[in-house]
Design an enzyme around this catalytic site. Structure first.
Site, PDB file in Angstrom:
ATOM      1  N   GLU A 491      38.284  -7.327 -30.515  1.00 12.83           N
ATOM      2  CA  GLU A 491      38.634  -7.355 -32.542  1.00 12.83           C
ATOM      3  C   GLU A 491      39.790  -7.507 -33.332  1.00 12.83           C
ATOM      4  OE1 GLU A 491      37.656  -5.374 -29.598  1.00 12.83           O
ATOM      5  OE2 GLU A 491      35.658  -4.262 -30.413  1.00 12.83           O
ATOM      6  N   HIS A 562      31.053   5.518 -28.622  1.00 12.99           N
ATOM      7  CA  HIS A 562      29.947   5.464 -29.334  1.00 12.99           C
ATOM      8  C   HIS A 562      29.632   6.555 -30.337  1.00 12.99           C
ATOM      9  CE1 HIS A 562      29.448   3.476 -25.160  1.00 12.99           C
ATOM     10  NE2 HIS A 562      29.765   2.055 -26.392  1.00 12.99           N
TER      11      HIS A 562
END
Ligand SMILES: Cc1ncc(C[n+]2csc(CCOP(=O)(O)OP(=O)(O)O)c2C)c(N)n1
Ligand SMILES: [Mg+2]
Length: 773
Positions: A491, A562
């Protein structure tokens, strides 16, 4: 910025007196003694200015003299920093002493090579300044930074950084290694722009140089950036990046193990390793020139390891003797790069030891006199002055831009998304049926890509797969791998790529696969993206729209990672836009607004996409299609424009205003229907923008009913509702306020998740309480 805060740049007349209390300290006296003891080379013919400083070196005597002057001036700046600090006039004492070999690195590069510099690259900066035309006195720039003067050319008194747009030096934060993902991204982007036929602020054959310390190499940010540079080069992607490690063998008080930097850097796949003794200017120049040639010609990365020493502690306040022996400190003095260059010049017969000392003293007089002059330079005074460059925005220009593009579009035509589709011949090219949230984002990305040749979409799994949820499906086929590509699984590198792309004038739209994984790399937004305008007086910008699928309520796919519902780490970042569309039509319009404000104003935007609503079609009953909306083609974009910071109101109930966003909008609309059956009539305000909050719409909606319930799917502590309630209270709202939020919990897998999340029932109960209670 107010003109009053910005004084003229001080210039020292030759007659400025040296401050009386600025006599040479012990280290300087030692240096001067060592210089006096230098031996001249063989007496012979007087050397010519263009002769090599040493046989075989590419560095001429004339250039050595210029670089020596920069090295000396850099040293004097360190001394001036301490002198200013001692008088309460300066605020920063981290110096470059011992690192002045980096003057040769600057000399081996071009003015137009973008540079992201280590805080000890002072001599580099001075050489770069002297390369400008007209020549710039970098000494004044640095001094203005030391005293936090409003007239300082890059940060304008907001920090002491090396930077100047005309020198192509991009300012860096103090967070070590955090500039390296951006440096990789910039090197990648100058090449990618060229491939796409687009201009950047730099010439086609530029290279990107980034310097950093030895301890910084251990940082995971550096490791990630080096890995991504390798990863790109390994696949043959062009990456003209020169990484310069200024290795002084220590990080504050922690020693770098001997040989460590060579070990970790020389073995990086496809990153060519070069090494030089930073105390030897000629060698550093020759090696840096070879490294620069390598990078420039091959468009491939190189690691230039410059061995230096750190003279005088980490910063002015650091007492080195607490963790280093006198012998270690003395050993470093013998490797002083100033002494090294003096040795070269004396050996070449270019200067006598006395000449060197004279030069040193003249520089001391000049720099200290200038320091005395800047000591009282005007500083920033008001909050307004300080904050002016945080995120300058021009909403009218954004709206006008969308309107102009609307006018140019053909009625009903969607150039972009049609390219992503293969419509069966019998059907019209544009399906008239309403779309889901995911489809709306997909189509707006496609249409915007068709309009914006510099727009790039990238991230994990976004290209070939089209995103975990299909949001970027079709874009690779329509716009090609030059503009839509899969990134490495890192990321920090994804965001660094975006920071570099934005800096290069492209419009990056990276994706972070899940909100939970943004935290893994948050500094690239918090510390880097969001601060660039602040630390450069908006002279540099990194426009970007980072798409972040997030929030909870995914049926049958639970678990914290998630379904992360924490936004606090984003909402306190000054200037950051946080958009959270709940409905398809808002998503498309808000994406356009984000892209326009990114491109036109340089805004840094987080586009938070509620995953659970991506494919939602219904609102109240299965099959009612209540969560679908029409996708507006480009000719209707002006009419459909959603300005930054404007909320959306549903209904006109007079009993209660429910303020919410994201999944909360759907929950609240459903709750409102049940409540209406009970005779409680609500209006629902979808905030849409979580930063900045839609202040005026929020107050207006509250005043309309006099009762506010904030329905917040983020956590009770640090969640969005805290700010909404505080905003109302601060604004003097005297009606009733209540809030329902998710629990202060991480989210469990499976059905238990409902136990800790905001629910429709909780909204109904709280609404009844506030209206009837
Ligand atoms: C991410 C981060 N952690 C900690 C610090 C505090 N800090 C500032 S400089 C420094 C040491 C850096 O050493 P090195 O990279 O070798 O550079 P040098 O100062 O020796 O030139 C530390 C720990 C920081 N600036 N950034
Ligand atoms: Mg170090």
């Amino acid at each position: 910025m107010s003109a009053a805060a910005v004084g003229p740049e001080p210039r020292a007349p030759a007659s400025d007196p040296v401050p009386e209390d600025a006599g040479p300290d012990i280290a300087e006296q030692r240096l001067v003694r060592a210089i006096r003891e230098l031996r001249a080379g063989e007496p012979g013919v007087q050397p010519a200015a263009y002769d090599a400083i040493r046989p075989g070196s590419g560095l001429s005597i004339a250039r050595t003299l210029e670089l020596f002057d920069a090295q000396i001036a850099s040293r004097q700046l360190d001394l001036a920093a301490k002198w200013l600090r001692a008088r309460g006039a300066g605020y920063y004492t981290i110096g470059s002493a011992g690192h002045e070999g980096n003057a040769a690195v600057a000399a081996a590069l071009r003015l137009s090579d973008p540079a992201l510099l280590h805080y000890r690259s002072g001599a580099f900066y001075l050489v770069r300044a002297a390369q400008a035309s007209p020549r710039r006195d970098g000494v004044v720039d640095v001094l203005l930074g030391l005293v936090a003067a409003a007239a300082e050319p890059i940060a304008g008194g907001r920090h002491k950084v090396f930077g100047h747009p005309e020198l192509h030096v991009i300012p860096q934060t103090s967070t070590i290694a955090s500039h390296l993902p951006r440096a990789v991204g910039l090197a990648f982007s100058v090449e990618r722009a060229a491939k796409l036929g687009l201009d950047t602020p730099w010439p086609r054959d530029c290279l990107v140089v980034a310097s950093f310390g030895d301890a910084s190499v251990n940082h995971s940010t550096a490791a990630g950036a080096l890995n991504t540079a390798s990863w790109c080069a390994y696949q043959g992607l062009p990456l003209p990046l020169l990484l310069v490690c200024e290795d002084n063998g220590i990080g504050i008080s922690v020693r770098t193990p001997a040989g460590w930097i060579e070990s970790v850097s020389a073995s990086r796949p496809r990153i060519k390793y070069f090494s030089a003794d930073g105390a030897d200017l000629a060698q550093t120049y020759d090696v840096a020139a070879a490294a620069a040639d390598w990078v420039r010609e091959r468009r491939a990365p190189a690691f230039l390891h410059v061995r230096t020493v750190r003279l005088g502690g980490h910063a002015g306040t650091d007492v080195e003797s607490a963790y280093r022996t006198p012998a270690e400190i003395a050993a470093d003095t013998s490797r002083d790069p100033l002494l090294g260059t003096a040795r070269l010049l004396v050996a070449a017969g270019a200067l006598t030891p006395a000449d060197v000392v004279d030069r040193y003293e003249a520089a001391r007089a000049r720099v200290l006199a200038l320091a005395a002059r800047v000591a009282g330079a005007p500083r920033l005074v008001t909050a307004e002055q300080v904050m002016a460059p945080i995120a300058p925005r021009r909403p009218a220009i954004v709206a006008a831009n969308l309107a102009a593009r609307s006018r140019q579009a053909l009625p009903g035509q969607s150039r972009g998304w049609q390219r992503t589709q293969r419509p069966p011949a019998a059907e019209p090219a544009e399906a008239p049926e309403p779309v889901t949230l995911a489809q709306a984002i997909n189509r707006s990305l496609a249409d915007e890509m068709a309009d914006r040749p510099g727009m790039l979409v990238f991230g994990e799994d976004v290209a070939r797969k089209g995103g975990v949820y299909g949001v970027t499906r079709g874009l690779l086929r329509a716009f090609g791998p030059g503009r839509v590509f899969d990134s490495p699984l890192d990321e920090q590198s994804i965001l660094g790529m975006a920071l570099g792309a934005g800096l290069a004038g492209l419009v990056p739209v990276p994706e972070i696969q899940y909100l939970a994984y943004l935290h893994n790399a948050a500094d690239q937004i918090r510390g880097e993206a969001a601060t660039l305008s602040f630390f450069s007086r908006a002279q540099y910008r990194n426009p970007l729209v980072v798409r972040v699928p997030g929030l909870a309520y995914q049926q049958g796919f639970g678990g914290h990672f998630h379904n992360d519902n924490g936004l606090a780490a984003l909402r306190d970042i000054p200037g950051l836009v946080v958009a959270c569309p709940a409905r398809p039509d808002d998503a498309a319009a808000m994406m356009r607004t984000c892209l326009a404000t990114a491109e036109l104003d340089g805004s840094v935007c987080v586009f938070l996409e509620p995953i659970a609503l991506y494919h939602e079609r219904d609102l109240y009953e299965p099959g009612d299609g209540g969560w679908l909306a029409r996708y507006e083609p480009p000719d209707r974009w002006a009419a459909a424009h959603v300005p930054l910071g404007r909320a959306r109101l549903y209904g006109g109930g007079q009993d209660l205003t429910i303020m919410t966003f994201g999944n909360g909008v759907r929950l609240s609309l459903r709750a409102a229907r049940t409540l209406a059956a009970d005779g409680i009539y609500c209006r629902i305000l979808d905030l849409r923008w979580l930063a900045p909050l839609p202040y005026e719409d929020l107050l207006r909606a509250a005043a309309a009913t006099g009762r506010v319930l904030v329905a917040d799917e983020t956590r009770r502590t640090g969640g969005v509702s805290e700010s909404v309630v505080t905003t109302l209270v601060d604004a003097g709202f005297t009606g009733r306020i209540a809030r329902v939020a998710s629990h202060d919990s991480f989210l469990p897998l499976g059905d238990a998740t409902a136990a800790v999340l905001l629910s429709e029932g909780a909204i109904e109960d709280a609404a009844r309480d506030i209206v009837r209670g």
